[in-house]
Design an enzyme around this catalytic site. Structure first.
Site, mmCIF file in Angstrom:
data_model
loop_
_atom_site.group_PDB
_atom_site.id
_atom_site.type_symbol
_atom_site.label_atom_id
_atom_site.label_comp_id
_atom_site.label_asym_id
_atom_site.label_seq_id
_atom_site.Cartn_x
_atom_site.Cartn_y
_atom_site.Cartn_z
ATOM 1 N N ASP A 17 0.844 -1.201 0.000
ATOM 2 C CA ASP A 17 0.000 0.000 0.000
ATOM 3 C C ASP A 17 0.882 1.255 0.000
ATOM 4 O OD1 ASP A 17 -2.385 1.763 0.692
ATOM 5 O OD2 ASP A 17 -3.288 -0.205 0.924
ATOM 6 N N HIS A 49 -3.620 6.115 3.370
ATOM 7 C CA HIS A 49 -4.434 4.984 2.916
ATOM 8 C C HIS A 49 -3.938 3.668 3.517
ATOM 9 C CE1 HIS A 49 -5.877 1.904 0.018
ATOM 10 N NE2 HIS A 49 -6.888 2.735 -0.202
ATOM 11 N N SER A 224 -11.062 -0.919 -0.962
ATOM 12 C CA SER A 224 -9.806 -0.960 -0.200
ATOM 13 C C SER A 224 -10.062 -1.222 1.276
ATOM 14 C CB SER A 224 -9.059 0.375 -0.339
ATOM 15 O OG SER A 224 -8.473 0.518 -1.603
#
Length: 280
Positions: A17, A49, A224
């Site tokens: 990520d 994120h 996600s």
């Protein structure tokens, strides 16, 4: 690309990520950090994120009096930074992280790979190398879990590497309705029904980089966020029964999913039922 090695007593999960911020909720459980973007040695996340994804998967909840806790709060985290501060990345960088993981997963005792990353390219020849990369991880025995992407509702909108027929692909169960119908769906270029399951992923509260020096939490939405919910639950299942194979785990997801009434190329086998899955 080496960081200090710490000890996690749960199942070890690799997360590809934007990185990970050393949030108090991960204290003592960031086992390895590998930076394929800027090649820094310390754990960081200038986007947030990856930190959010890791919080859903493994956050202890320590920084918020345990109000927001991840699915597997004892698992160890092996984090590869493959996306930059804008959440963008290059295919070559992601492929390099796959190769690194193939060489290192046994030494790091990784059992699960969480990939909340997907290409927006619509050409199969551009996606093929990413699919082949995750297939190699799956063939090595790793449980690979990837997001379906947020390019829906158009048919054939599952992003790579989630379009692999072998791995576990997760869509977002609360992004299938008319006003937020964005979860990626099949069929894939190989005419495979995808996703495999769907899970909650809308406005999920999880860890974000510290604000004003204090542990912080925030909401994010998308496939996600659905993906680490499934990955963390699989980590708990493997902690109960470490002998389970990736194929057995995938079949258990199939057998425990609940039909939402959508076509298979929208919901896969159905809604992921964590309690039902863990009680199989």
């Amino acid at each position: 690309m080496n960081a200090r090695v710490l000890t996690g007593k749960g199942i070890h999960v690799a997360v590809l990520d934007t990185g990970i911020y050393p949030h108090i909720d991960f204290a003592g459980r960031i086992l390895k950090f590998a930076d394929f973007v800027h090649y820094k040695s310390h754990a960081y996340d200038e986007n947030g994120h990856g930190t959010h994804v890791c919080g859903i998967l493994a956050g202890s909840g320590r920084g918020c009096q345990y109000r927001y806790q991840g699915c597997a709060p004892e698992c160890g985290l092996v984090v590869a930074k493959v996306l930059d501060q804008y959440g963008n990345g290059k295919k070559e960088v992601i492929l390099r992280s796959f190769q690194w993981l193939l060489h290192e997963y046994q030494r790091l005792d990784v059992r699960i790979v969480n990939i909340s990353v997907g290409t927006t390219c619509n050409f199969w020849r551009e996606q093929k190398s990413l699919v082949e990369g995750v297939d190699a991880l799956w063939d090595a025995g790793l449980v690979v879990v990837a997001a379906a992407g947020n390019q829906g509702p158009t048919p054939g909108s599952v992003t790579a590497p989630g379009s692999s027929k072998k791995i576990i692909t997760v869509g977002c169960s609360d992004m299938l309705t008319a006003h937020r119908d964005a979860s990626g769906r099949g069929p894939t270029e190989e005419c495979v029904c995808k996703p495999d399951v769907v899970a909650p992923g809308y406005q999920v509260m999880s860890c974000i980089p510290y604000y004003d020096g204090k542990p912080a939490y925030g909401k994010k939405s998308g496939t996600s966020m659905s993906t680490p919910y499934v990955s963390g639950s699989i980590a708990q299942m493997l902690q109960k029964d470490p002998m389970l194979t990736n194929v057995e785990i995938k079949m258990m997801l199939r057998d425990s999913a609940r039909d939402m009434g959508y076509p298979q190329n929208v919901q896969g086998w159905g809604l992921f039922d964590r309690e039902r899955f863990l009680n199989l």
